[in-house]
Design an enzyme around this catalytic site. Structure first.
Site, short mmCIF file in Angstrom:
data_model
loop_
_atom_site.label_atom_id
_atom_site.label_comp_id
_atom_site.label_asym_id
_atom_site.label_seq_id
_atom_site.Cartn_x
_atom_site.Cartn_y
_atom_site.Cartn_z
N LYS A 60 -28.40 19.01 49.25
CA LYS A 60 -28.43 17.81 48.41
C LYS A 60 -29.85 17.30 48.19
CE LYS A 60 -27.21 14.59 52.08
NZ LYS A 60 -28.47 13.90 52.29
N ARG B 67 -23.49 5.91 53.22
CA ARG B 67 -22.99 6.93 54.12
C ARG B 67 -21.73 6.50 54.84
NH1 ARG B 67 -27.89 9.94 55.23
NH2 ARG B 67 -27.66 11.52 56.82
N ARG C 194 -33.33 25.92 58.28
CA ARG C 194 -34.31 24.85 58.02
C ARG C 194 -35.03 24.46 59.31
NH1 ARG C 194 -31.90 19.45 55.69
NH2 ARG C 194 -31.45 18.98 57.85
N ARG D 95 -37.72 20.07 61.92
CA ARG D 95 -37.34 18.66 61.96
C ARG D 95 -36.83 18.30 63.35
NH1 ARG D 95 -33.78 16.54 56.91
NH2 ARG D 95 -32.70 15.49 58.61
N ARG E 105 -24.39 14.93 63.72
CA ARG E 105 -24.52 14.46 62.33
C ARG E 105 -23.37 14.98 61.47
NH1 ARG E 105 -29.90 16.89 61.91
NH2 ARG E 105 -29.89 16.65 59.66
P1 AMP Z 1 -30.88 12.62 56.17
O1 AMP Z 1 -32.21 13.18 55.81
O2 AMP Z 1 -30.17 11.99 54.98
O3 AMP Z 1 -30.00 13.60 56.88
O4 AMP Z 1 -31.14 11.41 57.19
C1 AMP Z 1 -31.77 11.63 58.43
C2 AMP Z 1 -31.37 10.54 59.42
O5 AMP Z 1 -31.78 9.24 58.92
C3 AMP Z 1 -29.88 10.40 59.65
O6 AMP Z 1 -29.38 11.32 60.62
C4 AMP Z 1 -29.78 8.95 60.14
O7 AMP Z 1 -30.23 8.84 61.48
C5 AMP Z 1 -30.80 8.26 59.26
N1 AMP Z 1 -30.18 7.80 58.01
C6 AMP Z 1 -30.41 8.27 56.75
N2 AMP Z 1 -29.66 7.62 55.84
C7 AMP Z 1 -28.92 6.72 56.53
C8 AMP Z 1 -27.94 5.76 56.17
N3 AMP Z 1 -27.53 5.61 54.91
N4 AMP Z 1 -27.40 5.00 57.16
C9 AMP Z 1 -27.79 5.13 58.43
N5 AMP Z 1 -28.69 6.03 58.85
C10 AMP Z 1 -29.26 6.82 57.92
#
Ligand code: AMP
Length: 196
Positions: free
Chosen positions: A15, A91, A130, A136, A147
């Site tokens: 995404k 989310r 990745r 990361r 996650r």
């Molecule tokens: P992502 O890159 O979207 O997978 O986000 C990485 C991390 O950021 C997630 O595992 C959460 O810890 C935090 N995070 C990102 N977006 C959100 C959200 N909408 N609500 C809460 N935590 C978030």
């Protein structure tokens, strides 16, 4: 023309990559909460220090913190004028409500929600790749599994909400990057949304 989009999908669905391509084609900024958190962690800001342990564990940052960051960003001129592509927010159901309230205040709503459908095994394989490439700190096996389970229990259900509103486009996320981008473009064009 203002185009307001959201892209949703499990970790490793691609995404992030597709979101950038779509946003570019529509001339709108990507608003990625994950990217905002990672940038703050890297720069060692107060927000970064607050969220590092949470994101490393694969937990969700509290809704109040995330919500404020998103609505501040969406209020900036570029997003207010051209629109935006949200990646990673909302989310869960509470975040959907927060976004609804913000958009309603502007007399606006999302034009389309792109759901990238990728089987669990495929997302795990992509995240593992990745992890090797990008390193990361939240791509450890434990954090990834956590996650994905949060995605399945809290995030996947928001697709039903958007489907009921008639704005959901479910896209097969297996294929080449270009094929998937084309599928998304076709779905958005079918809604009358115009690329720039
Ligand atoms: P992502 O890159 O979207 O997978 O986000 C990485 C991390 O950021 C997630 O595992 C959460 O810890 C935090 N995070 C990102 N977006 C959100 C959200 N909408 N609500 C809460 N935590 C978030």
């Amino acid at each position: 023309m203002t185009t307001r989009l959201l892209i949703v999908g499990p970790q490793g669905s691609g995404k992030g990559t597709q979101g950038v391509r779509v946003a570019e084609a529509f001339g709108i900024p990507v608003v990625s909460t994950g990217d905002i958190f990672r940038a703050n962690i890297k720069q060692g800001t107060e927000l970064g220090l607050k969220v590092k342990a949470i994101t490393d564990a694969g937990d969700l940052v509290p809704d109040e913190v995330t919500g404020e960051i998103v609505t501040d960003r969406l209020s900036q001129a570029d997003a207010a004028e051209a629109g935006f592509l949200l990646d990673g927010y909302p989310r869960n159901a509470a975040q959907v409500q927060h976004l609804d309230a913000f958009l309603e205040g502007q007399g606006a709503s999302l034009d389309a929600v792109i759901l990238l459908d990728v089987p669990r095994e495929e997302s795990i394989a992509r995240i593992t790749e990745r992890a090797t490439l990008e390193g990361r700190s939240d791509d450890t096996e434990e954090a990834v599994a956590h996650r994905l389970s949060i995605y399945e229990s809290e995030t996947a259900p928001i697709a039903d909400t958007y489907a009921e509103r008639g704005v959901l486009d479910r896209i097969d996320g297996v294929g080449s990057l270009d094929e998937i981008t084309e599928r998304i473009f076709r779905a958005l064009e079918a809604r009358g949304l115009q690329r720039v």
